[in-house]
Design an enzyme around this catalytic site. Structure first.
Site, mmCIF file in Angstrom:
data_model
loop_
_atom_site.group_PDB
_atom_site.id
_atom_site.type_symbol
_atom_site.label_atom_id
_atom_site.label_comp_id
_atom_site.label_asym_id
_atom_site.label_seq_id
_atom_site.Cartn_x
_atom_site.Cartn_y
_atom_site.Cartn_z
ATOM 1 N N GLY A 68 18.389 92.673 27.233
ATOM 2 C CA GLY A 68 18.638 91.534 27.765
ATOM 3 C C GLY A 68 19.755 90.862 27.064
ATOM 4 O O GLY A 68 20.771 90.290 27.550
ATOM 5 N N TYR A 69 19.661 90.624 25.664
ATOM 6 C CA TYR A 69 20.470 89.880 24.995
ATOM 7 C C TYR A 69 21.960 90.556 24.845
ATOM 8 O O TYR A 69 23.114 89.842 25.202
ATOM 9 C CB TYR A 69 19.921 89.679 23.616
ATOM 10 C CG TYR A 69 20.722 88.992 22.608
ATOM 11 C CD1 TYR A 69 20.768 87.512 22.658
ATOM 12 C CD2 TYR A 69 21.514 89.608 21.736
ATOM 13 C CE1 TYR A 69 21.623 86.821 21.659
ATOM 14 C CE2 TYR A 69 22.417 89.070 20.712
ATOM 15 C CZ TYR A 69 22.582 87.628 20.648
ATOM 16 O OH TYR A 69 23.247 87.003 19.943
ATOM 17 N N ALA A 70 21.936 91.821 24.509
ATOM 18 C CA ALA A 70 23.240 92.305 24.690
ATOM 19 C C ALA A 70 24.029 92.195 26.018
ATOM 20 O O ALA A 70 24.963 92.040 25.964
ATOM 21 C CB ALA A 70 22.803 93.773 24.357
ATOM 22 N N ASN A 107 18.389 94.414 21.604
ATOM 23 C CA ASN A 107 17.620 94.202 22.858
ATOM 24 C C ASN A 107 18.570 94.029 23.938
ATOM 25 O O ASN A 107 19.627 93.371 24.038
ATOM 26 C CB ASN A 107 17.325 92.648 22.604
ATOM 27 C CG ASN A 107 16.272 92.072 23.815
ATOM 28 O OD1 ASN A 107 17.066 91.702 24.571
ATOM 29 N ND2 ASN A 107 15.065 91.972 23.931
#
Ligand SMILES: NC(=O)c1ccc[n+]([C@@H]2O[C@H](COP(=O)([O-])OP(=O)(O)OC[C@H]3O[C@@H](n4cnc5c(N)ncnc54)[C@H](OP(=O)(O)O)[C@@H]3O)[C@@H](O)[C@H]2O)c1
Length: 264
Positions: free
Chosen positions: A153-155, A151
């Protein structure tokens, strides 16, 4: 072993990787302050660790995504002179492509994964630099290095954690403060369940147990690593990656654009 005895404050200590840090830091003789939202789980962990070890364990329930509750933890970090170690482990993430999750979810993730971590890191960094001792462990993720595989955004938030830790290590490492970014791969915790995913879909040989992950991360801290990737078989791969990154340095800022753009 950790050079500076004293209290360790662990966020995300109610489950998974943070809970494993609490156990292993207690076994190393650190008094503990355990932070997460679930007060009952924190108290149960504190009671058990208190029975099994000689350390003192305090619980500090807080929702770190809420400014007032984050401020209370920040103030404790800033003023508790017994604090020798901060472990920023609280975090959450969605799975799947970024656009499959509602935009508001990323705001909540930013508050926890980025804002809270940065606030506590700076509070500890200032206090520890003043005492010329202490260590800050920031739990990032291996996806910080491969945003194309998870993902976005998470990364990106985990890449922030990595860069913050590396940058601060360069700024205050000489003042006697240790900084470490830990980059877990897939780890068996509640992370996937909370994100509505099934860890059973992931090949078993890719999944590390939280206790093994933390044992390796603490060994990396003892070895003086600023970045610890517990799964990485060949340390030379990381060293080559870092060497390539620093080789870019002399050419990252010039008066004129590179000739390959054909601008004359
Ligand atoms: N598991 C993996 O495969 C993996 C891989 C790479 C990186 N990581 C990172 O590892 C860290 C720990 O995750 P985990 O795998 O151990 O997952 P986990 O078992 O779900 O633990 C997450 C912890 O964060 C706490 N937390 C969540 N929201 C919070 C909030 N608003 N305020 C305070 N605490 C909060 C949770 O406790 P409460 O619910 O009680 O608040 C829990 O203690 C995270 O930063 C995650 O991004 C995990």
């Amino acid at each position: 072993m950790i050079q500076h005895a004293g209290t360790a404050l662990v966020t995300g200590a109610s489950s998974g990787i943070g809970a494993a840090y609490a156990d292993q830091l207690a076994a190393r003789g650190h008094d503990l302050i355990l932070v997460a939202r679930d007060a009952a789980r924190l108290r149960a962990a504190a009671d058990r660790i208190g029975r099994e070890t000689r350390v003192s364990v305090e619980v500090m329930p807080a929702d770190l995504a809420r400014p007032a509750e984050l401020a209370a933890v920040r103030d404790r970090v800033a003023t508790d002179a017994s604090l020798a170690l901060l472990v920023n482990c609280a975090g959450l993430g969605p799975l799947g492509p970024s656009l499959d999750s509602p935009a508001e979810l990323y705001d909540g993730m930013l508050d926890l994964n980025v804002r809270a971590l940065q606030t506590l890191t700076f509070a500890a960094a200032r206090a520890f630099a003043g005492r010329s001792s202490g260590a800050i462990i920031n739990v990032a993720s291996a996806v910080a290095l491969i945003p194309e595989r998870f993902n976005a955004g998470y990364a990106a938030q985990k890449a922030f954690v990595l860069a913050l830790t590396q940058g601060l290590a360069a700024e205050i490492g000489r003042k006697g403060v240790r900084l470490q970014a830990v980059l877990p791969g897939v780890t068996r915790t509640e992370f996937f369940e909370r994100a509505g995913a099934d860890i059973g879909q992931i090949p078993a040989e890719m999944i590390m147990e939280a206790r093994d992950l933390v044992a390796a991360a603490l060994a990396g801290l003892d070895a003086g690593e600023t970045v610890t990737i517990p799964s990485l078989t060949d340390l030379g791969d990381w060293q080559a990656f870092e060497a390539a990154r620093f080789r870019l340095g002399p050419n990252l800022s010039h008066r004129v654009p590179a000739a390959r753009y054909g601008l004359g």
